[in-house]
Write a protein that holds these residues in place. Sequence first.
Motif, PDB file in Angstrom:
ATOM      1  N   THR A 156       1.326  -1.405   0.221  1.00  0.00           N
ATOM      2  CA  THR A 156       0.078  -0.040  -0.221  1.00  0.00           C
ATOM      3  C   THR A 156       0.857   0.978   0.005  1.00  0.00           C
ATOM      4  O   THR A 156       0.507   2.527  -0.661  1.00  0.00           O
ATOM      5  CB  THR A 156      -1.578   0.114   1.408  1.00  0.00           C
ATOM      6  OG1 THR A 156      -1.795  -0.662   0.974  1.00  0.00           O
ATOM      7  CG2 THR A 156      -2.249   1.491   1.338  1.00  0.00           C
ATOM      8  N   ASP A 157       2.216   1.152   1.133  1.00  0.00           N
ATOM      9  CA  ASP A 157       3.128   2.475   0.269  1.00  0.00           C
ATOM     10  C   ASP A 157       3.275   2.300  -0.773  1.00  0.00           C
ATOM     11  O   ASP A 157       3.952   3.503  -1.326  1.00  0.00           O
ATOM     12  CB  ASP A 157       4.121   1.714   1.511  1.00  0.00           C
ATOM     13  CG  ASP A 157       3.522   2.144   2.537  1.00  0.00           C
ATOM     14  OD1 ASP A 157       3.131   2.618   3.774  1.00  0.00           O
ATOM     15  OD2 ASP A 157       4.889   1.527   3.244  1.00  0.00           O
ATOM     16  N   ASP A 158       3.626   1.373  -1.112  1.00  0.00           N
ATOM     17  CA  ASP A 158       3.936   1.477  -2.699  1.00  0.00           C
ATOM     18  C   ASP A 158       2.928   2.103  -4.064  1.00  0.00           C
ATOM     19  O   ASP A 158       3.200   2.546  -4.744  1.00  0.00           O
ATOM     20  CB  ASP A 158       5.063   0.620  -3.370  1.00  0.00           C
ATOM     21  CG  ASP A 158       5.502   0.353  -4.795  1.00  0.00           C
ATOM     22  OD1 ASP A 158       5.717   1.091  -5.118  1.00  0.00           O
ATOM     23  OD2 ASP A 158       4.307  -0.626  -5.553  1.00  0.00           O
ATOM     24  N   LEU A 159       1.631   1.464  -3.640  1.00  0.00           N
ATOM     25  CA  LEU A 159       0.472   1.901  -3.977  1.00  0.00           C
ATOM     26  C   LEU A 159       0.943   4.131  -3.791  1.00  0.00           C
ATOM     27  O   LEU A 159       0.250   4.139  -5.516  1.00  0.00           O
ATOM     28  CB  LEU A 159      -0.852   1.396  -3.840  1.00  0.00           C
ATOM     29  CG  LEU A 159      -1.976   2.184  -4.540  1.00  0.00           C
ATOM     30  CD1 LEU A 159      -2.142   2.458  -5.645  1.00  0.00           C
ATOM     31  CD2 LEU A 159      -2.787   1.565  -3.361  1.00  0.00           C
ATOM     32  N   MET A 160       1.189   3.855  -3.151  1.00  0.00           N
ATOM     33  CA  MET A 160       0.467   6.159  -2.430  1.00  0.00           C
ATOM     34  C   MET A 160       1.573   6.537  -3.800  1.00  0.00           C
ATOM     35  O   MET A 160       1.692   7.479  -4.161  1.00  0.00           O
ATOM     36  CB  MET A 160       1.098   5.801  -1.733  1.00  0.00           C
ATOM     37  CG  MET A 160      -0.793   5.390  -0.955  1.00  0.00           C
ATOM     38  SD  MET A 160       0.029   5.847   1.228  1.00  0.00           S
ATOM     39  CE  MET A 160      -0.038   7.343   1.278  1.00  0.00           C
ATOM     40  N   SER A 161       3.351   5.687  -3.688  1.00  0.00           N
ATOM     41  CA  SER A 161       4.228   6.223  -4.492  1.00  0.00           C
ATOM     42  C   SER A 161       3.684   6.292  -5.751  1.00  0.00           C
ATOM     43  O   SER A 161       4.159   7.744  -7.229  1.00  0.00           O
ATOM     44  CB  SER A 161       5.559   5.649  -4.157  1.00  0.00           C
ATOM     45  OG  SER A 161       5.503   5.943  -2.959  1.00  0.00           O
ATOM     46  N   PHE A 162       3.310   4.406  -6.846  1.00  0.00           N
ATOM     47  CA  PHE A 162       2.549   4.848  -7.832  1.00  0.00           C
ATOM     48  C   PHE A 162       1.696   5.824  -8.492  1.00  0.00           C
ATOM     49  O   PHE A 162       1.243   6.390  -9.663  1.00  0.00           O
ATOM     50  CB  PHE A 162       2.131   3.111  -7.524  1.00  0.00           C
ATOM     51  CG  PHE A 162       1.477   2.917  -9.027  1.00  0.00           C
ATOM     52  CD1 PHE A 162       2.734   3.003  -9.771  1.00  0.00           C
ATOM     53  CD2 PHE A 162       0.123   2.710  -9.444  1.00  0.00           C
ATOM     54  CE1 PHE A 162       1.951   1.985 -11.462  1.00  0.00           C
ATOM     55  CE2 PHE A 162       0.131   2.525 -10.980  1.00  0.00           C
ATOM     56  CZ  PHE A 162       1.381   2.494 -12.007  1.00  0.00           C
ATOM     57  N   LEU A 163       0.701   6.494  -7.614  1.00  0.00           N
ATOM     58  CA  LEU A 163      -0.502   7.318  -7.160  1.00  0.00           C
ATOM     59  C   LEU A 163      -0.177   8.469  -7.737  1.00  0.00           C
ATOM     60  O   LEU A 163      -0.812   8.972  -8.943  1.00  0.00           O
ATOM     61  CB  LEU A 163      -1.618   7.337  -6.522  1.00  0.00           C
ATOM     62  CG  LEU A 163      -2.055   5.906  -6.358  1.00  0.00           C
ATOM     63  CD1 LEU A 163      -3.472   5.931  -5.034  1.00  0.00           C
ATOM     64  CD2 LEU A 163      -3.428   5.683  -7.438  1.00  0.00           C
ATOM     65  N   ALA A 164       0.797   8.756  -6.562  1.00  0.00           N
ATOM     66  CA  ALA A 164       1.713  10.102  -6.635  1.00  0.00           C
ATOM     67  C   ALA A 164       1.919  10.447  -8.799  1.00  0.00           C
ATOM     68  O   ALA A 164       2.196  11.578  -8.938  1.00  0.00           O
ATOM     69  CB  ALA A 164       2.128  10.276  -5.887  1.00  0.00           C
ATOM     70  N   ALA A 165       3.327   9.415  -8.610  1.00  0.00           N
ATOM     71  CA  ALA A 165       3.552   9.281  -9.870  1.00  0.00           C
ATOM     72  C   ALA A 165       3.350   9.569 -11.139  1.00  0.00           C
ATOM     73  O   ALA A 165       4.289   9.230 -12.140  1.00  0.00           O
ATOM     74  CB  ALA A 165       4.675   8.282  -9.617  1.00  0.00           C
ATOM     75  N   SER A 166       1.841   8.770 -11.204  1.00  0.00           N
ATOM     76  CA  SER A 166       0.787   8.563 -12.838  1.00  0.00           C
ATOM     77  C   SER A 166      -0.570   9.267 -12.764  1.00  0.00           C
ATOM     78  O   SER A 166      -1.009   9.393 -12.930  1.00  0.00           O
ATOM     79  CB  SER A 166       0.809   7.041 -12.518  1.00  0.00           C
ATOM     80  OG  SER A 166       1.666   6.330 -11.930  1.00  0.00           O
ATOM     81  N   PRO A 167      -0.108  10.791 -13.097  1.00  0.00           N
ATOM     82  CA  PRO A 167      -1.035  11.723 -13.040  1.00  0.00           C
ATOM     83  C   PRO A 167      -1.952  11.918 -14.935  1.00  0.00           C
ATOM     84  O   PRO A 167      -2.886  12.635 -14.841  1.00  0.00           O
ATOM     85  CB  PRO A 167      -0.072  13.212 -12.617  1.00  0.00           C
ATOM     86  CG  PRO A 167       0.844  12.743 -13.668  1.00  0.00           C
ATOM     87  CD  PRO A 167       1.593  11.618 -13.254  1.00  0.00           C
ATOM     88  N   SER A 168      -1.454  10.901 -15.556  1.00  0.00           N
ATOM     89  CA  SER A 168      -2.108  10.629 -16.474  1.00  0.00           C
ATOM     90  C   SER A 168      -2.010   8.728 -17.151  1.00  0.00           C
ATOM     91  O   SER A 168      -0.870   8.005 -16.470  1.00  0.00           O
ATOM     92  CB  SER A 168      -1.559  11.396 -17.558  1.00  0.00           C
ATOM     93  OG  SER A 168      -0.359  10.662 -18.283  1.00  0.00           O
ATOM     94  N   PRO A 169      -2.526   8.413 -17.726  1.00  0.00           N
ATOM     95  CA  PRO A 169      -2.033   7.235 -18.407  1.00  0.00           C
ATOM     96  C   PRO A 169      -1.239   7.097 -18.659  1.00  0.00           C
ATOM     97  O   PRO A 169      -0.953   5.406 -19.179  1.00  0.00           O
ATOM     98  CB  PRO A 169      -3.502   7.038 -19.470  1.00  0.00           C
ATOM     99  CG  PRO A 169      -4.766   7.965 -18.836  1.00  0.00           C
ATOM    100  CD  PRO A 169      -4.121   9.190 -18.304  1.00  0.00           C
ATOM    101  N   TYR A 170      -0.728   7.773 -19.916  1.00  0.00           N
ATOM    102  CA  TYR A 170       0.763   7.753 -20.503  1.00  0.00           C
ATOM    103  C   TYR A 170       1.793   7.834 -18.511  1.00  0.00           C
ATOM    104  O   TYR A 170       2.904   6.812 -18.941  1.00  0.00           O
ATOM    105  CB  TYR A 170       0.773   9.154 -21.307  1.00  0.00           C
ATOM    106  CG  TYR A 170      -0.253   9.488 -22.163  1.00  0.00           C
ATOM    107  CD1 TYR A 170      -0.523   8.343 -22.736  1.00  0.00           C
ATOM    108  CD2 TYR A 170      -0.620  10.341 -21.787  1.00  0.00           C
ATOM    109  CE1 TYR A 170      -1.831   9.142 -23.710  1.00  0.00           C
ATOM    110  CE2 TYR A 170      -1.858  10.566 -22.297  1.00  0.00           C
ATOM    111  CZ  TYR A 170      -2.607  10.209 -23.661  1.00  0.00           C
ATOM    112  OH  TYR A 170      -3.569  10.762 -24.505  1.00  0.00           O
ATOM    113  N   HIS A 171       1.717   8.212 -17.808  1.00  0.00           N
ATOM    114  CA  HIS A 171       2.657   8.029 -16.891  1.00  0.00           C
ATOM    115  C   HIS A 171       2.648   6.975 -16.285  1.00  0.00           C
ATOM    116  O   HIS A 171       3.666   6.477 -15.783  1.00  0.00           O
ATOM    117  CB  HIS A 171       2.471   9.419 -15.257  1.00  0.00           C
ATOM    118  CG  HIS A 171       3.136  10.581 -16.354  1.00  0.00           C
ATOM    119  ND1 HIS A 171       2.716  10.999 -17.844  1.00  0.00           N
ATOM    120  CD2 HIS A 171       4.452  11.053 -16.304  1.00  0.00           C
ATOM    121  CE1 HIS A 171       3.211  12.889 -17.003  1.00  0.00           C
ATOM    122  NE2 HIS A 171       4.072  12.302 -16.406  1.00  0.00           N
ATOM    123  N   ALA A 172       1.396   6.599 -15.713  1.00  0.00           N
ATOM    124  CA  ALA A 172       0.969   4.983 -15.707  1.00  0.00           C
ATOM    125  C   ALA A 172       1.310   4.210 -16.143  1.00  0.00           C
ATOM    126  O   ALA A 172       2.475   2.989 -15.451  1.00  0.00           O
ATOM    127  CB  ALA A 172      -0.836   5.064 -15.600  1.00  0.00           C
TER     128      ALA A 172
END
Length: 432
Positions: A12-28
């Motif tokens: 879940t900690d890692d998920l929060m980092s992933f969410l913050a780093a992925s503001p668009s589908p292209y970043h995701a």
Amino acid sequence: MSEPPRFDRGHTDDLMSFLAASPSPYHAVANTAERLEKAGFRQVAETDAWDGSSGGKYVLRGGAIVAWYVPEGAVPHTPFRIVGAHTDSPNLRVKPLPDSGAHGWRQVAVEIYGGPLLNSWLDRDLGLAGRLTLRDGTTRLVNVDRPLLRVPQLAIHLDRSVSAEGLKLDKQRHLQPIWGLGDDVRDGDLIAFLEETSGIAAGEVTGWDLMVHSVEAPAYLGRDKELVAGPRMDNLLSVHAGAAALAAVAGSGAGLPCIPVLAAFDHEENGSQSDTGADGPLLGSVLERSVFARGGSYEDRARAFAATVCLSSDTGHAVHPNYAERHDPTHHPRVNGGPILKVNVNNRYATDGSGRAVWAAACEKADVPFQSFVSNNSMPCGTTIGPITAARHGIKTVDIGVAILSMHSARELCGTDDPHLLANSLVAFLEG
């Protein structure tokens, strides 16, 4: 085959980092690809000839990614186990002529994407992210992750009816964010700003796919931090869990009876009808080419698809304490109660009885509890990529996910334990 890792709250900690780093589908998809690369996957181009070698591979197309792992000994008719998800979220997206303004305010012209909770975007510090296309046809990701824009709400003194009648927003007039002051609004100002911010020569950007995002970081919430608040959980929570599960299964060694797959599509929020959406050809093309690259025939393709199962993983509705009457009276999914199985007899979800058995077996193997979700009969039911995947490819599909609150808000809410419970169940499913 060695035992794959069990995920815990570190996930879940890692998920929060992933969410913050992925503001668009292209970043995701870029961040997902980076994680898979670290797990030994390699990118293959759709324009190249594919080989049938074992190992992890992935294809990137726009805001979509399809990744798969071919174990040693896989034959052409080896079936697939697919985790399907989507990378897009409802938001505000920049128009082709973005520069506007009035009465001394500089504004950005935006269009509504999907079905956002419009009020959640008001009075919130917003950044700007997406991709820029250059004159030579290459693309560049851009992310201005600081307070840049704001959609200001009208003061209650100027609209006393809000108290009695509720907030009413006109999508054209009331959602245009401000980003500065000045009466001299010139075409090209926003793109010129992004070129300068990204270190791109002036005039090189000829196309863009840009969207706004909240710059407030994901955070633990509650007395015991048993909740997580953050953006784009619908549906990057499932993308993140699927990528983690695929990497774990691929790293656990040979001996898999199936080919595990992650398919994360774009454009689910507006119908999935695009070359990167679930209703497009991408998944079918990748699966077929994988069969043919291993020397398979159309008969092998048919046999593989007939034994394939897909889990369509998307967020669902936890029971809302202030609106419990909007839920089915006997189905009240709770946060941190484990992932949910979604059922709708009118095929808004693809789950049937045999699909439920597949999901129950995976959860039992992973020692993960699960809950059932069905809509209140008096309320319309949403849908997912599940029915689309089932109908388009003839693949048995089961709809599952994690129960959240504030779906389609700029900031959503889930339980701290549910993301890693989902990931563990996906590992068990992908193992076959």
